[in-house]
Design an enzyme around this catalytic site. Structure first.
Site, short mmCIF file in Angstrom:
data_model
loop_
_atom_site.label_atom_id
_atom_site.label_comp_id
_atom_site.label_asym_id
_atom_site.label_seq_id
_atom_site.Cartn_x
_atom_site.Cartn_y
_atom_site.Cartn_z
N PHE A 38 -19.35 2.19 -2.38
CA PHE A 38 -20.54 2.19 -3.22
C PHE A 38 -21.80 1.90 -2.40
O PHE A 38 -22.86 2.49 -2.63
CB PHE A 38 -20.40 1.16 -4.34
CG PHE A 38 -21.41 1.30 -5.44
CD1 PHE A 38 -21.15 2.11 -6.53
CD2 PHE A 38 -22.63 0.64 -5.39
CE1 PHE A 38 -22.09 2.27 -7.55
CE2 PHE A 38 -23.57 0.78 -6.40
CZ PHE A 38 -23.30 1.60 -7.48
N SER B 39 -13.03 -4.32 2.46
CA SER B 39 -14.01 -3.64 1.60
C SER B 39 -15.45 -3.99 1.99
O SER B 39 -16.28 -4.33 1.15
CB SER B 39 -13.78 -3.98 0.12
OG SER B 39 -12.55 -3.47 -0.32
N TYR C 194 0.84 -1.19 0.00
CA TYR C 194 0.00 0.00 0.00
C TYR C 194 0.88 1.25 0.00
O TYR C 194 1.55 1.57 0.98
CB TYR C 194 -0.91 0.03 1.22
CG TYR C 194 -1.88 -1.12 1.34
CD1 TYR C 194 -2.24 -1.90 0.23
CD2 TYR C 194 -2.46 -1.45 2.56
CE1 TYR C 194 -3.13 -2.95 0.35
CE2 TYR C 194 -3.36 -2.49 2.69
CZ TYR C 194 -3.68 -3.25 1.58
OH TYR C 194 -4.56 -4.30 1.72
N GLY D 274 -18.18 -2.11 0.14
CA GLY D 274 -18.14 -2.12 -1.32
C GLY D 274 -17.38 -0.95 -1.91
O GLY D 274 -17.80 -0.37 -2.90
#
Length: 330
Positions: free
Chosen positions: A213, A207, A56, A210
């Site tokens: 989202f 996640s 990362y 999402g």
């Protein structure tokens, strides 16, 4: 903050952790000062599991966490559990990657992570992606050697099959599996969650919103030029329109609770399985408080079934990664 337990060693961690990836890469520009304030606020709210990886920001994320730990001294380190990962090797400026699971790389990557984090001991060390060309026993054996040497507390695997998990656990106890899991990414329900329960491993859900989202707040036309989601099949125009209808249903469900979409999505994960620990990522302290409050929401079996049906896998459009991102996923 409620707690759950990490692997067979019974290490207590917050029921909801913090994914730190976005503080360094993939979701547009970030500011280290803002990130450090968010990390500090997370500790104030009772978060004790912080997740990172050597890839990362090409080491930046681990160095950022190292600075955060150093700023708080021994007292902060005692309250925080760090999980990090090895295995994904990338070139600067490229999304494509190769996977390295060789024992020599495992050892070298661990030493590099320890330096960047500024610690003598990594609480949970993951193989980020699996290379089938390297014998599983060799890789897991090398990870086990790190535990024996006191450099690592427990080991984990990311995005592996139930079969791989069981094979690895026969070589050395596996404390956790980390894979994408959310209302719109249900693949772990096909066997890995059950295998984790069988061997006493935790499941770290990354996640869980999402990639924002599911929150219903994401404006796709405002994504930064370098935002990874511009490449993601689920965010492409046709797929996004289909998936937006599912999120609209989630918004209606959340309104009945006077809760946010994010809180319902996280509460769903916590209610589905007692060994699941979601790690939503955020760079904003106000979103932190909102997310952590999800630990106090209780969903009934009927409500879980309603959400399961709304986000049935056949209703979700688009793959969860572009082709290059599927490297090393079983």
């Amino acid at each position: 903050m409620k707690h759950r337990y990490l692997g067979q060693a019974g290490v207590e961690v917050s029921a909801i952790g913090l994914g730190c990836m976005g503080m360094s890469e993939f979701y547009g520009a970030s500011d280290d000062g803002d990130s450090l304030r968010t990390l500090a606020r997370a500790v104030e709210l009772g978060v004790s599991l912080f997740d990172t990886a050597d890839t990362y920001g090409f080491g930046h994320n681990e160095s950022l966490l190292g600075r955060f730990l150093a700023d708080g001294g021994a007292a902060r380190r005692a309250r925080v559990r760090i999980s990090t990962k090895f295995g994904i090797v990338r070139e600067a400026g490229c999304y494509e990657r190769r996977i390295d699971n060789s024992p020599g790389y495992v050892r070298a990557a661990c030493e590099a992570s320890l330096r960047r984090l500024g610690v003598e001991h990594i609480d949970l060390y993951f193989c980020h992606r699996r290379d089938p060309e390297v014998p599983l026993e060799d890789m897991v054996g090398a990870m086990g050697d790190l535990v024996t040497a006191g450099k690592v507390g427990q080991i984990g695997l990311s995005e592996v099959s139930a079969e791989t998990l069981r094979r690895a656990h026969a070589v050395h106890p596996v404390a956790a599996v980390q894979s994408e899991y959310s209302l719109w990414s249900r693949e772990p329900e096909e066997g890995v969650l059950a295998a984790c329960a069988e061997i006493g491993a935790s499941f770290i859900a990354y996640s869980p919103l999402g990639r924002a989202f599911l929150t219903g707040r994401l404006k796709l036309d405002e994504l930064a030029e370098g935002d990874f989601r511009r490449l993601n099949p689920r965010f492409e125009a046709e797929a996004a329109a289909i998936n937006r209808r599912l999120v609209d249903g989630l918004t209606e469900f959340a309104a009945r609770y006077r809760a946010s979409n994010a809180q319902i999505a996280l509460a769903w994960l916590l209610a589905k399985h007692p060994h699941v620990i979601p790690i939503p990522g955020t760079r904003r302290p106000d979103r932190l408080a909102e997310n952590m409050a999800a630990a106090d929401l209780m969903l009934s079996s009927a409500e879980l079934a309603e959400l399961d049906a709304l986000f049935h896998p056949t209703q979700v459009a688009g793959a969860r990664y572009p082709e290059a991102g599927m490297a090393g996923i079983e």
